[in-house]
Design a protein around this motif. Structure first.
Motif, mmCIF file in Angstrom:
data_model
loop_
_atom_site.group_PDB
_atom_site.id
_atom_site.type_symbol
_atom_site.label_atom_id
_atom_site.label_comp_id
_atom_site.label_asym_id
_atom_site.label_seq_id
_atom_site.Cartn_x
_atom_site.Cartn_y
_atom_site.Cartn_z
ATOM 1 N N ALA A 1 0.814 -1.342 -0.047
ATOM 2 C CA ALA A 1 0.040 -0.067 -0.069
ATOM 3 C C ALA A 1 0.916 1.256 -0.090
ATOM 4 O O ALA A 1 1.531 1.442 -1.030
ATOM 5 C CB ALA A 1 -1.053 0.036 0.959
ATOM 6 N N VAL B 1 -7.693 -1.018 -0.006
ATOM 7 C CA VAL B 1 -7.811 -2.208 0.841
ATOM 8 C C VAL B 1 -9.118 -2.852 0.354
ATOM 9 O O VAL B 1 -9.084 -4.040 0.054
ATOM 10 C CB VAL B 1 -8.043 -1.448 2.163
ATOM 11 C CG1 VAL B 1 -8.919 -2.703 3.082
ATOM 12 C CG2 VAL B 1 -6.742 -0.693 2.984
ATOM 13 N N HIS C 1 -8.490 4.115 4.602
ATOM 14 C CA HIS C 1 -7.880 2.862 4.863
ATOM 15 C C HIS C 1 -8.127 2.196 5.854
ATOM 16 O O HIS C 1 -8.481 1.283 6.097
ATOM 17 C CB HIS C 1 -6.444 3.190 4.577
ATOM 18 C CG HIS C 1 -5.885 3.356 3.303
ATOM 19 N ND1 HIS C 1 -6.236 3.116 2.015
ATOM 20 C CD2 HIS C 1 -4.821 4.509 2.605
ATOM 21 C CE1 HIS C 1 -5.511 3.588 0.856
ATOM 22 N NE2 HIS C 1 -4.570 4.374 1.637
#
Length: 524
Positions: A304, A312, A365
């Motif tokens: 990420a 995600v 996230h």
């Protein structure tokens, strides 16, 4: 503090910096007792077991269902600031961290890394990678001249830059200090490997590669002076070796070739990469199998560090589905470690909107991983096979494609749907049939799921859940299939206008994601 490499940025959370100091004794260098979970008592895969983070702290709601691992550096220079001096209280304090994570039923992965200043290779050296060559020459004042050469179109080397360096902890260690490196590894593994810490996994270095910004040398030197000596000690003491995170600035072919060249496959328990797509796991799985290593664990110990709010939701279910269909037969076989835990809630701050926390609040996230962790909470997570959709979707490893993954856990079936925009209006439906009323209702697109083994009597509730966790009850919309042995569930594609998910999915760089959850009645 980490420097910023060429291929991506890193974030260090200042909230978790630990200050430690002291000396040790010779009596610490004795094997510890490893305590691992026997395979016979393993309750099976879980999402929480699969999901980790980097540079976090064991506080907050994410540790309930979304996270069970964290990863931190355990620097050599902090343990041994001078040759012959060992700072034992530093290690004791690090052990207290391990216990803090154990209290949250979580584990900490130490990364044994970076060079102590007194152990640097101070001789002249030249190393090459691809079309780049580095020449390091010591100076009389103790600093170094570093010259970079680039290969031109004719294949000749041309000077590209020249600078002066005082040296840094990413430099190779000198050959005469390999024994000192081994002593550091041994002391750490012995101490953390025994009760009450019982640390089992140790990562060696971080992103060793000439282009990563974390290794200023050639890869043969890394393997011969760092990886192989450390791996031998870790395994002799009963620990398990996590490779140091092969970075995305290097190719997977290069990684595999390096392991082949140094006959290093047997030195590694976990193949670890950083910032690669899901296809990388298939590549490593196949490469290991071809070489007789049918059961290697595969982790991404960094993934990420993106401001894409759909990351995600779009990525994690795909990785999870792949893992569940590729011999996940023991604890700790597959994991993702999100980089990183937190950054300031300031648009000018380094890491803003790329971490799980923005200041004290969950970012997009953080909300997304909490939603997924809540949906998939529980043990014995499995792939649920008999689900079809109209328009037709299937599991896809390419994160750019529309996809569908179905899971079962406890009394729930959870279906993840990822829809990539396929026209200029960004209507996220992937339809291979005519767009009749089954697929588009007056501009409000929907997808229909068919679950052939589920009857209405078995279902307590059906919900659509977006990536923020906002839910829509679909129970009344479900209809039995023609033979009565199954259900059809029409599901709106668009998120609720009042949900942040609508805006987040608009900004997603690949596909929008939502979930369908079937809550089954007890004993069904």
């Amino acid at each position: 503090m980490r420097v910023i490499p060429v291929h991506r940025l890193l974030i260090v959370s200042s909230a978790c910096m630990w200050v430690l100091a002291g000396t040790g004794s010779a009596g610490e260098i004795s094997p510890g007792t490893q305590t691992t979970q026997p395979a016979s008592t393993w309750s099976g895969p879980s999402f929480r077991e699969f999901s980790g983070v980097c540079q976090g702290q064991p506080k907050g709601p994410l540790w309930e269902h979304a996270l069970s691992w964290d990863r931190w550096d355990l620097p050599w220079a902090s343990c041994a600031p001078e040759q012959g001096k060992w700072d034992h209280p530093y290690l004791v304090n690090w052990g207290s961290r391990v216990r803090a994570y154990r209290d949250r039923n979580a584990r900490l992965l130490p990364t044994l890394d970076y060079n102590a200043k007194w152990a640097w290779d101070r001789g002249e050296r030249t190393y090459t990678h691809g079309d780049t060559r580095w020449q390091v020459r010591p100076r009389e004042d103790g600093e170094f001249d570093v010259t970079v050469f680039k290969r031109d179109a004719k294949g000749d080397w041309r000077q590209a830059s020249e600078s002066t360096s005082k040296g840094r902890d990413k430099w190779p260690l000198a050959a005469e200090h390999v024994k000192d490196w081994e002593m550091y590894v041994r002391r750490v593994v012995v101490f953390l490997g025994r009760p009450p810490y019982n640390v089992e996994y140790f990562q060696i270095w971080n992103e060793a590669h000439p282009l990563s910004g974390f290794w200023d040398g050639d890869m043969d030197t890394y393997m011969e002076r760092l990886h192989l000596p450390a791996a031998k000690i870790i395994r002799e003491l009963g620990g398990k070796v996590v490779y140091g995170g092969w970075p995305c600035c290097g190719t997977l072919r290069e990684f595999v070739s390096l392991l082949d060249k140094h006959k290093a496959w047997d030195s590694i328990d976990v193949l670890s990469v950083h910032y690669f797509p899901l296809s990388s796991w298939q590549y490593l799985y196949d490469a290991a199998k071809e070489r007789g290593h049918h059961d290697k664990a595969i982790w991404q110990t960094e993934i990420a560090f993106t401001d894409d709010p759909g990351f995600v939701g779009n990525s994690y279910p795909r990785f999870l589905h792949w893992a569940l269909t590729h011999d996940w037969n023991r604890p700790d076989k597959y994991k993702l470690f999100f980089f990183a835990y937190g950054s300031p809630d300031d648009p000018k701050a380094y890491g803003y909107q790329r971490t799980y926390y923005s200041g004290k609040e969950l970012s997009h996230h953080g909300v997304s991983i909490q939603t997924l962790g809540d949906l998939l909470a529980g043990q014995k997570l499995r792939v649920y096979g008999p689900v079809t959709s109209s328009p037709p979707l299937k599991p896809e490893s390419d994160e750019r494609l529309s996809s569908l993954e179905a899971f079962s856990v406890e009394n729930r079936i959870v279906v993840a749907v990822h829809l990539a925009a396929n026209n200029t209006a960004s209507i996220s439906t992937d339809c291979n049939e005519s767009l009749d009323s089954t697929h588009l209702h007056h501009g409000e697109p929907e997808i229909t799921l068919t679950l052939p083994r589920i009857t209405a009597a078995q279902v307590a509730k059906i919900e659509r859940c977006d990536i923020t966790g906002q839910r829509l009850d679909l129970t009344e919309a479900a209809q039995p299939v023609a033979n009565g042995q199954g259900l059809k569930v029409p599901v709106p594609i668009r998120d609720n206008a009042n949900s942040r998910a609508r805006e987040w999915n608009k900004k997603a760089s690949t596909a929008r994601t939502f979930y369908i959850v079937l809550h089954l009645r007890a004993n069904d």
